[in-house]
Design a protein around this motif. Sequence first.
Motif, PDB file in Angstrom:
ATOM      1  N   ALA A   1     -74.954  30.795 -38.335  1.00  0.00           N
ATOM      2  CA  ALA A   1     -76.212  30.151 -37.946  1.00  0.00           C
ATOM      3  C   ALA A   1     -77.342  30.572 -38.879  1.00  0.00           C
ATOM      4  N   GLU A   2     -77.432  31.851 -39.166  1.00  0.00           N
ATOM      5  CA  GLU A   2     -78.475  32.334 -40.084  1.00  0.00           C
ATOM      6  C   GLU A   2     -78.334  31.669 -41.450  1.00  0.00           C
TER       7      GLU A   2
ATOM      8  N   GLU B   1     -76.411  29.030 -33.226  1.00  0.00           N
ATOM      9  CA  GLU B   1     -75.236  29.838 -32.878  1.00  0.00           C
ATOM     10  C   GLU B   1     -74.522  29.250 -31.664  1.00  0.00           C
TER      11      GLU B   1
ATOM     12  N   LEU C   1     -79.217  27.853 -41.399  1.00  0.00           N
ATOM     13  CA  LEU C   1     -80.663  27.642 -41.400  1.00  0.00           C
ATOM     14  C   LEU C   1     -81.238  27.872 -42.797  1.00  0.00           C
TER      15      LEU C   1
ATOM     16  N   GLU D   1     -84.204  27.811 -34.427  1.00  0.00           N
ATOM     17  CA  GLU D   1     -83.853  29.044 -33.736  1.00  0.00           C
ATOM     18  C   GLU D   1     -82.370  29.347 -33.957  1.00  0.00           C
ATOM     19  N   ALA D   2     -82.089  30.508 -34.534  1.00  0.00           N
ATOM     20  CA  ALA D   2     -80.700  30.885 -34.823  1.00  0.00           C
ATOM     21  C   ALA D   2     -79.846  30.903 -33.559  1.00  0.00           C
TER      22      ALA D   2
ATOM     23  N   HIS E   1     -73.133  33.758 -35.196  1.00  0.00           N
ATOM     24  CA  HIS E   1     -74.502  34.184 -35.480  1.00  0.00           C
ATOM     25  C   HIS E   1     -74.757  34.246 -36.986  1.00  0.00           C
TER      26      HIS E   1
END
Length: 149
Positions: A93-94, A138, A97, A133-134, A90
């Motif tokens: 992923a953030e 993820e 992005l 979309e994270a 997670h």
Amino acid sequence: MSENDDIRATFLFHPPVDDAAAWHMTLEGFVRVLTETFPDAFTKYRTSPLRGSDAVDFEVEIAPGTWLEGVAQTPVEDSAVVTLVGATAHEAAEFALWIRSKLLPSPGLLRFGSDRAMESGHDAEWLLPPSDEAAEVEAAFLDHLESVR
């Protein structure tokens, strides 16, 4: 908290192998954008053991109380590798992005890998999903980690 919150890995982000200069990144540009987005960021320049190239260590708070550590390097001119150390899927992923939206001239230029892939001998390029979309990014990171076990 999900069971995936405990899965941590080192994630590497880079341009396509066949177009290593596609990001046109400089360390100074990386630090400028990083500190504009994350005003409390810690950065420290150093010489990397990787080909003696310059690197910058960084630490950023991506959410209240959630800090990420990493290294940005330019092993050859205009090329880039950004590494996150000990991140959850997670968190990675953030940050991925953020890289795609703030650093890249085109969103399709972000590839990724992990320490687990390298340790397992997997050298395939992984393309970041096109989603903003994270949760979808993820999921791609978790699929990646599962596939290289």
